[in-house]
Structure formats: structure tokens, C-alpha cells
Write a protein that holds these residues in place. Structure first.
Motif, PDB file in Angstrom:
ATOM      1  N   ILE A 124       0.778  -1.160  -0.079  1.00 13.35           N
ATOM      2  CA  ILE A 124      -0.203  -0.088   0.068  1.00 13.35           C
ATOM      3  C   ILE A 124       0.822   1.223   0.142  1.00 13.35           C
ATOM      4  N   LEU A 125       2.120   1.185   0.869  1.00 10.31           N
ATOM      5  CA  LEU A 125       2.909   2.432   0.669  1.00 10.31           C
ATOM      6  C   LEU A 125       3.527   2.709  -0.599  1.00 10.31           C
ATOM      7  N   LYS A 126       3.588   1.629  -1.296  1.00  9.74           N
ATOM      8  CA  LYS A 126       4.085   1.855  -2.869  1.00  9.74           C
ATOM      9  C   LYS A 126       3.075   2.104  -3.727  1.00  9.74           C
ATOM     10  N   ASP A 127       1.733   2.216  -3.476  1.00  8.30           N
ATOM     11  CA  ASP A 127       0.773   2.450  -4.339  1.00  8.30           C
ATOM     12  C   ASP A 127       0.084   3.765  -4.274  1.00  8.30           C
ATOM     13  N   LYS A 128       0.231   4.579  -5.286  1.00  5.99           N
ATOM     14  CA  LYS A 128      -0.316   5.912  -5.311  1.00  5.99           C
ATOM     15  C   LYS A 128      -1.679   5.939  -5.207  1.00  5.99           C
ATOM     16  N   LYS A 129      -2.527   5.037  -5.371  1.00  6.05           N
ATOM     17  CA  LYS A 129      -4.293   5.200  -5.118  1.00  6.05           C
ATOM     18  C   LYS A 129      -4.454   5.087  -3.649  1.00  6.05           C
ATOM     19  N   TRP A 130      -3.613   4.926  -2.685  1.00  5.74           N
ATOM     20  CA  TRP A 130      -4.189   4.708  -1.528  1.00  5.74           C
ATOM     21  C   TRP A 130      -3.822   6.171  -0.624  1.00  5.74           C
ATOM     22  N   ILE A 131      -4.519   6.335   0.186  1.00  3.77           N
ATOM     23  CA  ILE A 131      -4.040   7.203   1.442  1.00  3.77           C
ATOM     24  C   ILE A 131      -3.539   6.226   2.524  1.00  3.77           C
ATOM     25  N   PRO A 132      -2.331   6.270   2.729  1.00  2.00           N
ATOM     26  CA  PRO A 132      -1.911   5.208   3.521  1.00  2.00           C
ATOM     27  C   PRO A 132      -2.153   5.168   4.928  1.00  2.00           C
ATOM     28  N   ASP A 133      -2.527   6.453   5.602  1.00  2.00           N
ATOM     29  CA  ASP A 133      -2.883   6.532   6.913  1.00  2.00           C
ATOM     30  C   ASP A 133      -4.080   7.717   7.100  1.00  2.00           C
ATOM     31  N   ILE A 134      -5.305   6.875   7.384  1.00  5.21           N
ATOM     32  CA  ILE A 134      -6.542   8.006   7.351  1.00  5.21           C
ATOM     33  C   ILE A 134      -6.340   8.720   8.519  1.00  5.21           C
ATOM     34  N   ALA A 135      -5.603   8.728   9.614  1.00  5.97           N
ATOM     35  CA  ALA A 135      -5.556   9.510  10.824  1.00  5.97           C
ATOM     36  C   ALA A 135      -5.191  10.803  10.234  1.00  5.97           C
ATOM     37  N   GLN A 140      -6.512  18.273  12.234  1.00  5.36           N
ATOM     38  CA  GLN A 140      -7.055  19.841  11.794  1.00  5.36           C
ATOM     39  C   GLN A 140      -6.250  20.250  10.903  1.00  5.36           C
ATOM     40  N   GLU A 141      -4.998  20.043  11.056  1.00  2.51           N
ATOM     41  CA  GLU A 141      -4.023  20.909   9.849  1.00  2.51           C
ATOM     42  C   GLU A 141      -4.184  20.293   8.747  1.00  2.51           C
ATOM     43  N   PHE A 142      -5.053  19.239   8.405  1.00  2.28           N
ATOM     44  CA  PHE A 142      -4.893  18.581   6.931  1.00  2.28           C
ATOM     45  C   PHE A 142      -5.498  19.539   5.882  1.00  2.28           C
ATOM     46  N   ASP A 143      -4.917  19.403   5.037  1.00  2.00           N
ATOM     47  CA  ASP A 143      -5.119  20.588   3.888  1.00  2.00           C
ATOM     48  C   ASP A 143      -5.974  19.829   2.698  1.00  2.00           C
ATOM     49  N   THR A 144      -7.193  19.931   2.595  1.00  2.00           N
ATOM     50  CA  THR A 144      -7.960  18.919   1.650  1.00  2.00           C
ATOM     51  C   THR A 144      -7.837  19.729   0.400  1.00  2.00           C
TER      52      THR A 144
END
Length: 598
Positions: A124-135, A140-144
Motif C-alpha cells: 500500500i505504501l508503494k501504491d499511489k492510489k491509497w491514502i496510507p494513513d487515514i488518521a 485539523q491541519e489537514f489541507d484538503t
């Protein structure tokens, strides 16, 4: 009035309550038992707006302070700990503690294109389709905006509007509805304990000890978490000393306490005789400090219950936590524990397989600690505890309603000026001549090798330092310590050839002896009269055939210490039942002599 109310809240609010200490989650620092895949499935259910069940809270009883005012009890999460911990791990990025007390993250990945959750892995870490960690998405600082721009450049098959909608659906997980059942704070402790055990029985089997541990761990004011960690860490260290480094590295707060210094000796200690669980530690500490048996009483006392007035008082809470901490520290004390183990060894218990009743061990240790606290002479303590332990095994005293018997016995020991008087009174009432001549021999009529009565016979052999059957120098104790096993006096295959095909016949414990493997191989599947002829022959020509005994007196002594009748020299399959009857009587007599000499 209803015993409970049902309300709805959200995942986000619930996590906030826990972080702000409005609701206490007692198991948050204990090993997390869910597999990561189960955490993944929980997130998937929330994403799909599936119900995830209710959580259950209970508010501790309000307690009366010394000045007469009322202190409101804290809410405790009594069902749903694993689900809440899973959410805090996956969404808030909190670490959990595994079975080896190592802190770790449970990282859940998300594929926006397939709208699929998975446990993070190297692929998964090598696959660009995945968000590797949903946390990170929930921070709060996540820039959508920046994330959508970057992700769509790498994955043009998904347009920005679609991704924005999917991310909004993902973050809405925090606002998913979750049902909360609030038990009425007016419910008595016993009822809440019963509810706790029943609602948790579908998962890991839980008990009153689990509820007591939860009750202890949420009281910060009176060092409840410190007591809980002392109990929990000790009971795990005694089984797996290797986890010591994990505890030291992952719980610096606890390792700075005196309680940690009291248990760290265990990392160098190995015993396979008494390995108490957290439930055992709690039960022993409670029984000897409070002179009570039912653990439900401990929960009541920790809540401040006055059993006479039925009020809840803060001074009872304070005194109960103080007494429990003292009891736990006495339990884990190096000198106390090692002295108790030595008493067990002096009674012939050199391995855990020789004592199947954990309750008998627990009460014996509670009795030891009680007598120590009363400053009874050390030698007298050894004698009383050893005698009582064997008495309780002989009578199977704690095999039924153990808590009520704990309560009954500890109160009577505490009331005696000479505790041995109580041992003698029980002995006179339950170990009569009829017991030794009839009941015990009947109890020896079994094929269950874990029978406490067969174990008592082996304990008697160890106590007398007996040699193994037909062995000149190897003792029964040495065979057990080297994981030796029992063998048949009348060989199994020999009996099967002669019509004894039921294992309850040829596996009678009266047909068992501890024997060296070389002796057993030499006996083969011959009739006793035949292989004993070989033994008699080697007495004459001094050439070893079966074992190393070449002296008549040594042979007689060896047969006596193994309770093998002299008639064995002339026995074949037709005499098997007679042999069993004769040997049971000899075994019973040996157990009686062992008991009288303790």
C-alpha cells in the motif's frame, strides 16, 4: 424506574468525552486484543453507515464526603472499550499496547477510487492510489485542497469533485451516530457487576475480577491506575519475564514509581509452580487484607459502600484503595512470594502440573500473608500453610463455591489465637478414619491422570525423595523436573492383548508409576511376572537387565516407596483387578503418612 436510558451521540463527541476525562475507559492501557483487520472492518461499517452496536456506561455511585456533601461519581465505559480504542487508534492516531506491552500504531489505509479500507502494508505504501494513513485526514491541519490537487495529478481517473465528495464522506465517519446505554447510577454494585459479565461474555470471558480491575483503573485520585498496573504487569512478568524491557521503555511514568521497584525482581525469576493471573493477585490481596471472599464486595468497598448503613462514604473509598494497594504490594513482595513458593516445594509441589486447583494455591498464599501480617513465627507459618494446602486438596475444598469458602475460612483463621486449631478442627471433621480407608481409595479408582489424588501420591513420593520404579538412583522428582512421564506397571499393550481394551481400564492411575525410559523400554509388553523374573535374575548374577538394582533390600525398598505390592512377582493379566485394589490401599496409606508428617 428503568435500569437504563438509551441515547444517541457521535463518534467525535465520544472520543472528546474520553480525552477530556468525562467518561473513563478503564482498559485503554491494557493489551488491545482486536486484530487490525477488525479495526478495518469497524471503519468500513461506519463509512457505509452501518450500525456498530451500543456502548454502555455506568456512573459510579455518589459518595458522601466527610463534611457531609456529595461527590458525584465518574462515568465508566463498561462495554465497548475495544471499539472505542479501535476508533481512537485509527482516527485519532493513538498508540495501543499489544500483548507484549509494546506500544504500536494500528494504521488503516483508504483507497478513494475503490472506496475501500485496508490495514497498511508495504504494498500500500508503494501504491499511489491509497491514502496510507487515514488518521492524517482527520487532523485539523489537514489541507484538503492541496491533497485533492496532488492526488488527482497522480490518479487522473478520479476527478477533483468526486474525490472531494469521497473525502467528505470519509471525514463524516467522525459524526457517525453511536448508541449509548446509560445504566442507572442507582443500580447496586452487584447488579452492575452481573451486567458487566453478561454483556462481555460474547467476547473474551470476563469475571468479577475484570470489573474490579476496571473499577480500580479509573480512580486516579487514590492511585487506582498504579494499583492496576502493578497487578497487571506482575502477573504478565511472572509468565513472560522478557516483557520487562517493553514495560520499562513504554511506561516511563510507572517505572519511576516504588511499585515498579517492588516487581522488577520478577524479570530474573523463573517458576513453573505458581504463576498467578491478575485475577489471582487481586483475589489473594483482597482476601487477606479485607478478610472477605466475594470480589463483588471489593467493588462495593472501592465505591465507598458502608455495609451496615448501605451508604456510600468517601473515607471508605480512600481506606479501601489504601488497603488494596498494601495487599497488592505484600503479594508481589519478593521475600513473601519466594517464601511461599518454598513452602509449596516443601510439600512436594515442584511443578504446576501437580496442583490443578488454583483456588487452593490462592487461599494458601492469602493465609500465608495473613499469618505474616500477624507476626506468627516463620516455622509455624510454614507448617500451617503446608498442612492447610494439602487438607484443601484432599477435601477438594475450593472446587465448588470457592468465594464463599474463602470468606468462611479466612474469617475463622483470623479469629483464632492459634491458627493451627482451625486446621485441626477441619481435619477432625473431614479426614476421619473412614476417609483414609474408604473414601480415598475410592477416589484413587480413576483413569484421570490429572486427578488431585494421584498428584497427592506423587507429592508424597517427592516429599519422601523416592526413587523411580526399578531405578537405583533416579528419583521421581528428577524425572518430573526433566519432563519425564508415567508408565504402566501392567504394560498397556500387554493388557490390550488380554482383553483390556478400554482405556479407563488400562489407564487406571493405580497402574501408573514414574519410570525411567530405559526401564520402560526393557519391560516392553511383558506380563509383570515375566519382567520381574528378569529383575530377580539380575539380583543373582549382578547383570543389569531392567534398571540397575542388584540388591534384594534395594528392590524391596523400591517397591515399597512406589506402593507396588510384593504379589506383583506372580501376577499376570488375570490378577490385574486384584493388583489395582492392593495398590490403591498402599497409595492411600502413603498419602496418609505424608499428610501426618507435614
Amino acid at each position: 424506574m428503568s435500569n437504563y436510558n438509551v441515547n444517541n451521540s457521535t463518534v467525535n463527541i465520544l472520543i472528546g468525552w474520553i480525552e477530556e476525562d468525562i467518561v473513563a475507559i478503564p482498559e485503554i492501557q491494557r493489551p488491545f486484543v482486536w486484530k487490525p483487520s477488525k479495526v478495518r472492518d469497524l471503519l468500513d461499517s461506519l463509512y457505509k453507515d452501518y450500525p456498530i452496536g451500543y456502548i454502555i456506561t455506568w456512573q459510579n455511585p455518589d459518595a458522601r464526603l466527610k463534611d457531609g456533601t456529595i461527590s458525584q461519581g465518574k462515568k465508566i465505559l463498561i462495554d465497548g472499550q475495544q471499539r472505542v480504542t479501535a476508533l481512537m487508534a485509527a482516527i485519532a492516531g493513538k498508540e495501543v499496547v499489544d500483548n507484549n506491552y509494546k506500544k504500536k500504531r494500528i494504521i488503516i489505509a483508504f483507497n478513494p477510487i475503490e472506496e475501500k479500507f485496508e490495514v497498511q502494508n508495504p504494498a500500500i505504501l508503494k501504491d499511489k492510489k491509497w491514502i496510507p494513513d487515514i488518521a492524517k485526514v482527520f487532523q485539523q491541519e489537514f489541507d484538503t485542497f492541496d491533497f485533492i490537487h496532488s492526488y488527482c495529478e497522480l490518479n487522473p481517473e478520479l476527478n477533483k469533485n468526486e474525490l472531494n465528495s469521497i473525502l467528505q464522506k470519509l471525514t463524516q465517519v467522525k459524526y457517525s451516530s453511536i448508541g449509548i446505554i446509560e445504566l442507572a447510577h442507582t443500580l447496586d454494585i452487584e447488579t452492575v457487576t452481573e451486567i458487566f459479565i453478561r454483556i462481555n461474555s460474547a467476547g473474551v470471558n470476563l469475571s468479577q475480577a475484570d470489573f474490579a480491575m476496571s473499577k480500580i483503573s479509573v480512580n486516579d485520585k487514590y492511585n487506582g491506575p498504579l494499583i492496576r498496573k502493578t497487578v497487571d504487569y506482575f502477573s504478565h512478568l511472572i509468565k513472560s519475564p522478557a516483557i520487562y524491557d517493553n514495560i520499562r521503555e513504554n511506561d516511563e511514568e510507572f517505572t519511576a514509581t516504588n511499585n515498579f521497584n517492588k516487581i522488577k525482581w520478577v524479570k530474573e525469576y523463573n517458576t513453573n509452580i505458581y504463576e498467578p493471573s491478575y485475577s489471582d493477585v487481586l483475589r489473594v490481596a483482597f482476601t487477606f487484607k479485607f478478610l472477605r471472599g466475594p470480589l463483588s464486595n471489593l467493588v462495593s468497598l472501592l465505591s465507598g459502600r458502608d455495609f451496615e448503613t448501605r451508604e456510600y462514604k468517601i473515607e471508605i473509598v480512600e481506606n479501601s484503595f489504601k488497603a488494596l494497594n498494601d495487599g497488592v504490594l505484600k503479594f508481589v513482595d519478593e521475600t513473601n512470594f519466594k517464601r511461599f513458593v518454598m513452602i509449596l516445594k516443601s510439600a512436594g509441589i515442584i511443578h504446576t502440573k501437580l496442583i490443578r486447583s488454583q483456588n487452593a494455591l490462592n487461599f494458601a498464599y492469602a493465609l500465608f500473608l495473613l499469618l505474616r501480617e500477624r507476626n506468627i513465627n516463620g516455622s509455624e507459618i510454614n507448617r500451617i500453610v503446608r498442612k492447610w494446602l494439602v487438607t484443601s486438596i484432599l477435601t477438594e475444598r475450593y472446587s465448588g463455591s470457592a468465594e464463599s469458602m474463602f470468606d468462611f475460612d479466612i474469617k475463622r483463621f483470623a479469629a483464632q489465637s492459634d491458627p493451627m486449631d482451625y486446621v485441626k478442627s477441619v481435619e477432625a471433621g473431614e479426614l476421619s478414619d473412614a476417609y483414609w480407608s474408604n473414601i480415598l481409595t475410592t477416589n484413587l479408582n480413576t483413569s484421570v491422570t490429572s486427578s488431585p489424588y494421584f498428584n497427592l501420591f506423587i507429592m508424597a513420593q517427592i516429599y519422601d525423595n523416592d526413587k523411580a520404579f526399578l531405578s537405583k538412583s533416579i528419583t521421581v522428582q528428577q524425572l518430573i523436573e526433566e519432563r519425564g512421564d508415567v508408565h504402566h506397571v501392567f504394560p498397556k499393550k500387554y493388557l490390550q492383548k488380554n482383553g483390556y481394551n478400554n482405556r479407563r481400564q488400562y489407564n487406571q492411575i493405580a497402574n501408573y508409576v514414574y519410570t525411567e525410559q530405559v526401564v520402560n523400554l526393557a519391560i516392553k509388553d511383558e506380563a509383570p511376572s515375566n519382567y520381574m523374573d528378569h529383575v530377580k535374575l539380575q539380583l543373582n548374577d549382578m547383570k543389569s537387565r531392567i534398571g540397575e538394582i542388584t540388591n534384594t533390600e534395594q528392590l524391596k525398598m523400591n517397591m515399597k516407596m512406589n506402593c507396588v505390592p510384593d504379589s506383583l512377582f506372580n501376577m499376570d493379566a488375570s490378577n490385574f483387578e486384584t493388583f489395582l485394589e492392593e495398590r490403591r490401599e498402599l497409595m492411600a496409606n502413603k498419602i496418609k503418612n505424608f499428610y501426618e508428617n507435614l
